[in-house]
Design a protein around this motif. Sequence first.
Motif, PDB file in Angstrom:
ATOM      1  N   GLY A   1       0.798  -1.216   0.000  1.00 47.20           N
ATOM      2  CA  GLY A   1       0.000   0.000   0.000  1.00 47.20           C
ATOM      3  C   GLY A   1       0.828   1.262   0.000  1.00 47.20           C
ATOM      4  O   GLY A   1       0.429   2.290   0.563  1.00 47.20           O
ATOM      5  N   ILE A   2       1.991   1.209  -0.647  1.00 47.25           N
ATOM      6  CA  ILE A   2       2.931   2.337  -0.669  1.00 47.25           C
ATOM      7  C   ILE A   2       3.094   2.812  -2.102  1.00 47.25           C
ATOM      8  O   ILE A   2       3.081   2.009  -3.046  1.00 47.25           O
ATOM      9  CB  ILE A   2       4.297   1.898  -0.090  1.00 47.25           C
ATOM     10  CG1 ILE A   2       4.157   1.523   1.388  1.00 47.25           C
ATOM     11  CG2 ILE A   2       5.346   2.990  -0.255  1.00 47.25           C
ATOM     12  CD1 ILE A   2       5.419   0.935   1.994  1.00 47.25           C
ATOM     13  N   HIS A   3       3.258   4.102  -2.295  1.00 46.37           N
ATOM     14  CA  HIS A   3       3.545   4.674  -3.606  1.00 46.37           C
ATOM     15  C   HIS A   3       5.060   4.764  -3.794  1.00 46.37           C
ATOM     16  O   HIS A   3       5.800   5.000  -2.834  1.00 46.37           O
ATOM     17  CB  HIS A   3       2.946   6.063  -3.744  1.00 46.37           C
ATOM     18  CG  HIS A   3       1.459   6.089  -3.605  1.00 46.37           C
ATOM     19  ND1 HIS A   3       0.736   7.264  -3.536  1.00 46.37           N
ATOM     20  CD2 HIS A   3       0.540   5.085  -3.529  1.00 46.37           C
ATOM     21  CE1 HIS A   3      -0.554   6.981  -3.418  1.00 46.37           C
ATOM     22  NE2 HIS A   3      -0.686   5.671  -3.405  1.00 46.37           N
ATOM     23  N   ALA A   4       5.540   4.625  -5.024  1.00 43.91           N
ATOM     24  CA  ALA A   4       6.973   4.652  -5.294  1.00 43.91           C
ATOM     25  C   ALA A   4       7.602   5.973  -4.871  1.00 43.91           C
ATOM     26  O   ALA A   4       8.787   6.030  -4.513  1.00 43.91           O
ATOM     27  CB  ALA A   4       7.237   4.401  -6.777  1.00 43.91           C
ATOM     28  N   SER A   5       6.832   7.043  -4.879  1.00 48.10           N
ATOM     29  CA  SER A   5       7.368   8.367  -4.538  1.00 48.10           C
ATOM     30  C   SER A   5       7.276   8.687  -3.046  1.00 48.10           C
ATOM     31  O   SER A   5       7.723   9.764  -2.619  1.00 48.10           O
ATOM     32  CB  SER A   5       6.603   9.442  -5.315  1.00 48.10           C
ATOM     33  OG  SER A   5       5.222   9.417  -4.977  1.00 48.10           O
ATOM     34  N   ASP A   6       6.725   7.789  -2.238  1.00 44.41           N
ATOM     35  CA  ASP A   6       6.432   8.135  -0.846  1.00 44.41           C
ATOM     36  C   ASP A   6       7.684   8.426  -0.022  1.00 44.41           C
ATOM     37  O   ASP A   6       7.643   9.248   0.893  1.00 44.41           O
ATOM     38  CB  ASP A   6       5.634   7.015  -0.170  1.00 44.41           C
ATOM     39  CG  ASP A   6       4.156   7.061  -0.540  1.00 44.41           C
ATOM     40  OD1 ASP A   6       3.721   8.067  -1.127  1.00 44.41           O
ATOM     41  OD2 ASP A   6       3.448   6.076  -0.253  1.00 44.41           O
ATOM     42  N   SER A   7       8.805   7.764  -0.314  1.00 41.69           N
ATOM     43  CA  SER A   7      10.026   8.032   0.453  1.00 41.69           C
ATOM     44  C   SER A   7      10.529   9.451   0.225  1.00 41.69           C
ATOM     45  O   SER A   7      11.324   9.962   1.009  1.00 41.69           O
ATOM     46  CB  SER A   7      11.118   7.027   0.084  1.00 41.69           C
ATOM     47  OG  SER A   7      10.743   5.718   0.437  1.00 41.69           O
ATOM     48  N   ARG A   8      10.068  10.082  -0.844  1.00 43.08           N
ATOM     49  CA  ARG A   8      10.494  11.441  -1.125  1.00 43.08           C
ATOM     50  C   ARG A   8       9.712  12.477  -0.329  1.00 43.08           C
ATOM     51  O   ARG A   8       9.881  13.678  -0.537  1.00 43.08           O
ATOM     52  CB  ARG A   8      10.374  11.721  -2.629  1.00 43.08           C
ATOM     53  CG  ARG A   8      11.377  10.917  -3.437  1.00 43.08           C
ATOM     54  CD  ARG A   8      11.365  11.240  -4.914  1.00 43.08           C
ATOM     55  NE  ARG A   8      12.535  10.649  -5.550  1.00 43.08           N
ATOM     56  CZ  ARG A   8      13.682  11.280  -5.719  1.00 43.08           C
ATOM     57  NH1 ARG A   8      13.816  12.520  -5.308  1.00 43.08           N
ATOM     58  NH2 ARG A   8      14.709  10.670  -6.286  1.00 43.08           N
ATOM     59  N   ALA A   9       8.886  12.017   0.580  1.00 42.05           N
ATOM     60  CA  ALA A   9       8.248  12.954   1.508  1.00 42.05           C
ATOM     61  C   ALA A   9       9.297  13.663   2.350  1.00 42.05           C
ATOM     62  O   ALA A   9       9.063  14.753   2.875  1.00 42.05           O
ATOM     63  CB  ALA A   9       7.266  12.210   2.401  1.00 42.05           C
TER      64      ALA A   9
END
Length: 552
Positions: free
Chosen positions: A520-528
């Motif tokens: 349930g994670i988006h590929a861009s989420d770590s870039r928060a």
Amino acid sequence: MRLHAACRVGALSVAAGVALSACSGPPSRAAAPVQIWSDGLFDDWRGVPAAVIDSAGDAGEGSAVDLGAVHLHDDPQFLHVLAEMGDTVTILAMPGTLEVVMEIDGDPGTGNSYGGVEGADLVVVLSRLWGNGGSWGAGVGVRRLGGDDPESVESASSVGLLVAPTHSSDRFEVRLDRRALADWSGIETPAAGDSIAVRLRFLALDSVADETETFHYRLATSPGADPPLLSAKSVDRTPGTLRVVAWNVADGGFRDRRPAFERVVRGLNPDVVLLDEVHADVTMSELERFGDSLGEESGPEWRWWLAQGGGRQRTVVGARGLQLLGDPSLARIAHEPGALERWLERAGNEPEYPGMPPPSMLARAEAEGGLSATGAWVAWGGLEILFAPVDLQSAGYDGSPRDRLRELQARTLNRALAAALADRPGAGLVVAGDLNLVGSARPLEELRASLEAGGGNLQVARVERLRDRSLATWRSMDPRAPFSPGRLDYVLYRGAMLSLERAFIFDAEDLSAEALTLLGIHASDSRASDHLPLVADFSLRRPASEAPLTAN
């Protein structure tokens, strides 16, 4: 003290806690294939012979660097360089600049003649000088000598440049991504059997203080594909462990990009979270709503402890389904009387670089806000564990005012934690957060000193990013930024009570599409955030008696 010659005992690796030897006897290749990790620890270089050895004592008078042995290694993904500096320096911020001049296409007729290398194609610039009139450089970059503007320095991300360690050392690893290098330069990537020409030069105030001879290195591998993306199982918790996630949440980003933080934390499924750089405007009610978003309505409840100190950037401890009790003595941690005044007297009031605030402003903010750190007790498996998130001062070179302030902050936190642990000698301890070791490694030494049971030092977890073969926890979100990715965030723990079963750096971009869907994670989420979350699974080192938490 200068350390030199082809075979010498390396400086103590603070993070590893072991002394490393550069070589013993004539260098020879190891029987097993060498795999280099860009971790700033150098253990894996033992089987790699020197490509060139520069003479000791030939550097100009007063030079911060006296180059020694230079080692090269290649694999299908990266080109690695290990350079001995002859003294302890911070390669990201030196009184001078180290240049790695490279001719990579095998044709001296292309590129430029530069620094004694015919047909040089690029220069890796370590500790960039900014034309600001100061003598200290800052950051890294790369110059394309065959381009339209050979004087222009481009960002580290252009060629996948990574330098380790970020803190001062007597040697450094420099890594280039081979595919990114080819895309950036427009030069066909050299393959197995091809030779590249290299020369290292140290410049002090635009004059060459020391340099190696030009040497050639024959590549052993051809460029290959990146490692496969990771499956959802790659982030599975080790059975029977306590999972801890530590994350610098980028100040206001925790509020502005909260859904991304929610998805990542929910996917990692921790028992305890340690957050630093939480903006001071974030309230306890917001943390409770954040906790509500992490699980089902019938799931275990999240409890929170929010620091009262830290100024604009606070720290937070959260625990799911476990007893959590904030330690009042660590709600707001102040320096000892007179400590900031003594620091300022030694530091002076000149900023490290033009445009930076003077140290007196830092002292005032520190006195008003207190440390960006706190502590809360969590009961797990019958063991009381003190969790302490922390965020130390940023920027500054080795010995600079900011570097010395980090030392003071770490020493102050160490004393506060020791006092909190004084009447609980059998308790566990986990300290995690952004230590900002961009000057010296002394703040880490100060923080971990004598906080282990029996008077030993805290253990430093090796937290790896597997697809990257590095320990880098920070990378800029700005592709024009002048800084290399680096290891800024650490996890320390009391090894007499806790055993680290597994630890990794999480980046959603390392996961396969199937894994992202399952988690349930988006590929861009770590870039928060510009920092990546650190994940650590702990087990008990020894049995603990069942006992509820009690306030000090």
